[in-house]
Design an enzyme around this catalytic site. Structure first.
Site, PDB file in Angstrom:
ATOM      1  N   LYS A 111       0.837  -1.200   0.000  1.00 58.78           N
ATOM      2  CA  LYS A 111       0.000   0.000   0.000  1.00 58.78           C
ATOM      3  C   LYS A 111       0.874   1.253   0.000  1.00 58.78           C
ATOM      4  CE  LYS A 111      -3.935  -1.773   2.698  1.00 58.78           C
ATOM      5  NZ  LYS A 111      -4.968  -1.599   1.668  1.00 58.78           N
TER       6      LYS A 111
ATOM      7  N   ARG B 133     -10.411 -11.506   2.002  1.00 56.91           N
ATOM      8  CA  ARG B 133     -11.235 -12.583   1.448  1.00 56.91           C
ATOM      9  C   ARG B 133     -10.511 -13.928   1.506  1.00 56.91           C
ATOM     10  NH1 ARG B 133     -11.611  -9.286  -4.095  1.00 56.91           N
ATOM     11  NH2 ARG B 133     -11.300  -7.650  -2.526  1.00 56.91           N
TER      12      ARG B 133
END
Ligand code: BES
Ligand code: MN
Ligand code: ZN
Length: 508
Positions: A286, A360
């Site tokens: 990120k 996920r």
């Protein structure tokens, strides 16, 4: 956690003075008891002079009011409209904020009568008010040393945080009933504050191991807590979860919290939380700006832990399982790479095209394991899953994705009652197709558009036929705007919502 006020209920006005809290509606009518204090005329005059409109949860503080021995009288507005259930939490929050750092406060829980444009209050309203006061008092002060608290230049508000807890007496004719209801409901407030503490805690302290240790503490309330370590998860073939964790020096954990308050042998309901104690993005790193917020990427797991605390503390009559998947997502020489293919516990294969879509991956194994091991009536998972849900809904609703209309309806209703609101988003075969992969059964990203939906579709592939709902709380668990009952970066979103879901639909 900061010291929360000690709240008691009494049918009589206490002898001590301190701060007195009174209520007034927009017509500036006080309750009968407040009117009997013989200060009504002066209070009305003060409200006019201050141009106080007595809007809902607005307050006016009068210092050393003439003719009384109180240090302050605080007037809390109840507005013009009939009060909803949640309005009483707001009123409590407003009262707590107005009472501030005072050591002693008396709340005269006495609204203007219905025939005077007021409301008849219930015992539940009184307990909700106490709930609002408690939640509004929460601050994360653990790392502010007392030395700093003496600093002259420090913001006085921060100084207040170090002071002793206030003693608050709520005066109501139903004192005994209010007190026993609050005894149960304070467990819910403590659950919310536990969730806030976990989310606020920095990632150097709250590692997966430390988080599991804190979950284990729920055994004190009568829960059974099972902790799976890396070896256990390897045995269970949780490879999508372990793939995320492998770049971190901090080994993963999965905590399985059981609360058996229902009938023996009755099928449980299950809650599953994403607990990424820090999300750097992994090799798909990120950008630096704002990355510190990713200490809160365990907001789903925190809500599940807080919920289990709430249910156990109020001895909910239901069998409930809370599963939290705890990992840290780091870049490293041994980290998972974009393009890696991993085989989930379900046997389905996943091509990891972006290591930052890690939530996920851990939930895939956590949901599958929950379904296989416990065959629950339903599974609700909570996850700070996608930035895209912030684009769609901002901070005001969590995204709701589900394969079951009844469960969705129940969650939506609980959301309106608690004002932890959810908004249902679509799922469907067109979106499902977007995560098909040319090299494996699926890929973990779906392209530029509908990012929150493709994340939901991914999870749906791991729940089988079990009724299931996914709450994307990336916008609501942290960094949401402060309101009457939350002055904290971490909101504790989901605890009151799901406590309500269980209370209204799955108890007795
Ligand atoms: N933890 C983030 C989502 C997030 C973003 C939570 C902002 C709270 C605030 C999640 O793991 C993530 O990185 N999602 C990616 C998915 C993308 C790579 C498909 C995102 O939202 O950008
Ligand atoms: Mn991520
Ligand atoms: Zn994440």
């Amino acid at each position: 956690m900061s010291k929360t006020p000690s709240i008691s209920f009494s049918a009589e006005m206490p002898a001590e003075n301190g701060v007195l809290v009174l209520f007034t509606n927009a017509a500036k009518t006080l309750g009968a008891q407040a009117a009997a204090l013989n200060a009504e005329e002066r209070l009305t005059k003060a409200m006019d002079a201050a141009e106080f409109k007595a809007g809902l949860a607005k307050s006016l503080s009068l210092v050393t009011p003439q003719g009384t021995d109180y240090d302050r009288i605080v007037l809390i507005g109840t507005g013009k409209k009939p009060l909803t259930e949640f309005d009483f939490l707001k009123l409590g929050g407003a009262a707590m904020t107005a009472v501030g750092a005072a050591k002693m406060a008396t709340v005269l829980f006495d609204m203007p009568a219905p025939e005077e444009g007021g409301v008849a209050t219930t015992v539940k309203n009184t307990s909700d008010f106490a709930q609002g006061m408690t939640l509004a008092s929460y601050r994360f002060t653990k790392y502010k040393t007392s030395k700093k608290g003496d600093d002259e230049d420090q913001d006085p508000k921060d100084k207040d945080e170090k002071k002793a807890a206030a003693k608050i007496t709520i005066v109501t004719p139903d004192a005994e009933a209010a007190s026993s209801l609050w005894d149960a409901q304070r467990g819910v407030a403590n659950g919310v504050m536990l969730a806030r503490d976990l989310v606020n805690e920095p990632a150097n302290v709250l590692t997966p191991k430390e988080f599991a240790k804190r979950a284990k503490k729920l055994e004190k309330l009568g829960c059974d807590v099972e902790i799976l370590d890396e070896k256990d998860m390897k045995k269970l073939k949780m490879a999508t979860l372990l793939g995320v964790s492998r770049g971190s020096r901090n080994p993963p954990r999965m905590a399985i919290i059981h609360w058996n308050g229902g009938k023996k042998g009755e099928q449980p309901v299950a809650f599953v939380g994403k607990g990424v104690t820090f999300d750097t993005g992994g090799i798909s790193l990120k950008p630096a700006g704002g990355m510190e917020d990713m200490k809160g990427d365990m907001g789903g797991a925190a809500a599940v832990t807080g919920l289990m605390h709430a249910l156990a503390a109020r001895k909910a009559k239901a069998n409930v399982i809370g599963v939290i998947a705890l990992v840290e997502n780091m870049p490293d020489g041994d980290a998972q790479r974009p393009g890696d293919i991993v085989t989930s516990m379900s046997g389905q294969t996943v091509e990891v095209l972006n290591t930052d879509a890690e939530g996920r991956l851990i939930l895939a194994d956590a949901l599958w394991h929950t379904k296989e091991a416990f065959a629950p009536k339903f599974m609700v998972n909570l996850a700070t899953l996608t930035g895209a849900i912030l684009v769609a809904l901002g901070n005001h609703h969590a995204g709701l994705f589900s394969n079951d209309d009844d469960l969705s309806e129940q969650i939506t209703t609980a959301g309106l009652a608690t004002q932890e609101k959810v908004w249902r988003m679509p799922l469907g075969p067109e979106y499902d197709k977007m995560i098909d992969s040319k090299n494996a059964d699926m890929k973990n990203i779906g392209g530029r558009f509908a990012g929150s939906i493709t994340a939901g579709q991914f999870l749906k592939r791991f729940v089988g036929d079990t009724p299931w709902a996914h709450l994307d709380v990336a916008g609501t668990a942290m960094g949401s705007p402060q309101n009457e009952i939350s002055k904290s970066w971490a909101s504790g979103f989901g605890v009151r919502l799901l406590d309500r879901l269980v209370a209204d639909n799955y108890e007795g």
